[in-house]
Write a protein that holds these residues in place. Sequence first.
Motif, PDB file in Angstrom:
ATOM      1  N   ILE A 110      48.506  50.769  51.685  1.00 54.65           N
ATOM      2  CA  ILE A 110      49.312  49.527  51.638  1.00 54.65           C
ATOM      3  C   ILE A 110      49.455  48.943  53.033  1.00 54.65           C
ATOM      4  N   LEU A 111      49.729  49.823  54.003  1.00 56.45           N
ATOM      5  CA  LEU A 111      49.890  49.391  55.385  1.00 56.45           C
ATOM      6  C   LEU A 111      48.590  48.789  55.924  1.00 56.45           C
ATOM      7  N   LEU A 112      47.471  49.448  55.663  1.00 51.81           N
ATOM      8  CA  LEU A 112      46.190  48.986  56.188  1.00 51.81           C
ATOM      9  C   LEU A 112      45.763  47.657  55.567  1.00 51.81           C
ATOM     10  N   ILE A 113      45.967  47.513  54.266  1.00 51.37           N
ATOM     11  CA  ILE A 113      45.603  46.254  53.611  1.00 51.37           C
ATOM     12  C   ILE A 113      46.444  45.110  54.174  1.00 51.37           C
ATOM     13  N   TYR A 114      47.707  45.395  54.466  1.00 48.26           N
ATOM     14  CA  TYR A 114      48.568  44.386  55.091  1.00 48.26           C
ATOM     15  C   TYR A 114      48.028  44.013  56.476  1.00 48.26           C
ATOM     16  N   ILE A 115      47.623  45.017  57.240  1.00 42.06           N
ATOM     17  CA  ILE A 115      47.084  44.769  58.588  1.00 42.06           C
ATOM     18  C   ILE A 115      45.765  44.003  58.496  1.00 42.06           C
ATOM     19  N   ALA A 154      44.980  41.865  56.278  1.00 40.13           N
ATOM     20  CA  ALA A 154      45.349  40.477  55.977  1.00 40.13           C
ATOM     21  C   ALA A 154      45.832  39.749  57.226  1.00 40.13           C
ATOM     22  N   LYS A 155      46.583  40.455  58.088  1.00 39.32           N
ATOM     23  CA  LYS A 155      47.104  39.856  59.315  1.00 39.32           C
ATOM     24  C   LYS A 155      46.014  39.670  60.372  1.00 39.32           C
ATOM     25  N   LYS A 156      45.049  40.614  60.412  1.00 42.51           N
ATOM     26  CA  LYS A 156      44.008  40.583  61.441  1.00 42.51           C
ATOM     27  C   LYS A 156      42.917  39.565  61.131  1.00 42.51           C
ATOM     28  N   THR A 157      42.807  39.155  59.878  1.00 42.44           N
ATOM     29  CA  THR A 157      41.736  38.245  59.474  1.00 42.44           C
ATOM     30  C   THR A 157      42.320  36.937  58.966  1.00 42.44           C
ATOM     31  N   ASN A 158      41.723  35.835  59.402  1.00 37.64           N
ATOM     32  CA  ASN A 158      42.159  34.514  58.939  1.00 37.64           C
ATOM     33  C   ASN A 158      41.253  33.995  57.835  1.00 37.64           C
ATOM     34  N   ASN A 159      40.338  34.835  57.392  1.00 37.32           N
ATOM     35  CA  ASN A 159      39.342  34.418  56.423  1.00 37.32           C
ATOM     36  C   ASN A 159      39.395  35.337  55.206  1.00 37.32           C
ATOM     37  N   LYS A 160      39.439  34.751  54.017  1.00 39.40           N
ATOM     38  CA  LYS A 160      39.542  35.548  52.793  1.00 39.40           C
ATOM     39  C   LYS A 160      38.312  36.432  52.580  1.00 39.40           C
ATOM     40  N   LEU A 161      37.138  35.914  52.953  1.00 42.70           N
ATOM     41  CA  LEU A 161      35.915  36.690  52.793  1.00 42.70           C
ATOM     42  C   LEU A 161      35.945  37.928  53.688  1.00 42.70           C
ATOM     43  N   LEU A 182      36.563  43.888  54.376  1.00 44.20           N
ATOM     44  CA  LEU A 182      37.231  45.065  54.934  1.00 44.20           C
ATOM     45  C   LEU A 182      37.911  45.883  53.837  1.00 44.20           C
ATOM     46  N   THR A 183      38.528  45.199  52.887  1.00 45.01           N
ATOM     47  CA  THR A 183      39.175  45.902  51.782  1.00 45.01           C
ATOM     48  C   THR A 183      38.149  46.645  50.935  1.00 45.01           C
TER      49      THR A 183
END
Length: 429
Positions: free
Chosen positions: A41-46, A48-55, A60-61
Amino acid sequence: MIGILILFLIQCVAIGVCSVFGWTDIHPDLVTIQMIGFTSILLIYIFAKKTNNKLMFGLLTMGYAARVGIMFIDIYGSSLFTILHSGDDTERFYIRSVEYYEGNYSHFTTYYPYIIKDIYEIFGKNRLIAQYVNILCWVGVVFVVLAACKLFHVKEKCVIFIMAYLALLPNYICISSILLRESIMIFLDTWGFYLCLKWMKKKLFISLIMAFVVTFPAIILHSASIGLWIGFALIYAFWDVGTQRFAFQAKTIFVLLLGIAAIILLNFSSYRNLIMAYLPTNLSIESITSKEFAAGDSDYLMNIQVNNGVELIFWTIIRMFFFVFSPLPGSTTSLKYIFAFIVDSVPTAVIIFLTIKDAYYNKKGKYVFAAYAVCLIVIGIFAWGVSNAGTAMRHRSLIVGVFAIAYCMANEKKLIPVKIVDETKAAEE
């Protein structure tokens, strides 16, 4: 963000309580699975914060999820499906680590089982957490390469491409999910090279010192990583931080002589086996080329006769090529290695080709040269130490992060300086 931090603290407290009461030994997998859940959960949140692009976030996910899935298959489904590179070495590491943990074995083999044993001291005799650490090392590589992208102001489409390379390269997915030391080494080598680059670009000498420090554990795990130290020393010897170019300087001869003296002294010191265990004690044609290999189904360039220095140089170059791109078409008829050529050798060739092409087009050759100089030294060390495509695929992954950073440097944006216009003068005109 505060909620995530609270969640992380609760997880740490829960693991601490489990460890105090001995539950990590009674139910080690249960404790680890809840920890992996919280950390995910923590990593997926990070991400999302580290990337400005949905792709990029999706890549990464997917890369993270694929590694977690491979890890569970390797541990709980190995009787049904064998993961690439998982087998004799991974089982040997696991058995030896358990013996160290239980105090039933004292003979030294390599340092990796000791690292696993230290993990057991915290989480109990738990293979799951030991392999999950390798996945976290992949996450570390991703963050280091993203930092390099920021340092070199890389174009977004190029960042997405290199994240896809790191996240979805099948060979790297397997290596970073099973019980092998390579994933830790890839992270340390990538981080070390990034720190060297910070010195080159930002003139931070402490970064160069830290580059040597963070790669030291990788050298202990496998002495071929000493190629990075040699590369860092050569970069320091020839790189002029003032003019931002390679040049012969007053310090060059001093650094080169100091490096040669250090290698000679180290070769005869009691620390030799710590840092140079896999390297020949005496540098000669025979000591370099005479390593014996167990025959396998993907061998290449076996039983080569080398009689002089010219032949040594010629065959070293050929072996370096095979090490980087094996398995090559025609060298094996096995379907799994033909598949490996498509999903690993070809992407490696593509990333190298694109890096060289973009470096030439964008005039970023000096930084890419530094990266490839380090890679070539490491490859040169492995050239005569490996004669099997499967082993080559494992060991060349050590520089996958350096390849990724080299691609980023080749695609650095050309920053246009902002000119300050005198508005009053402009209005008068």
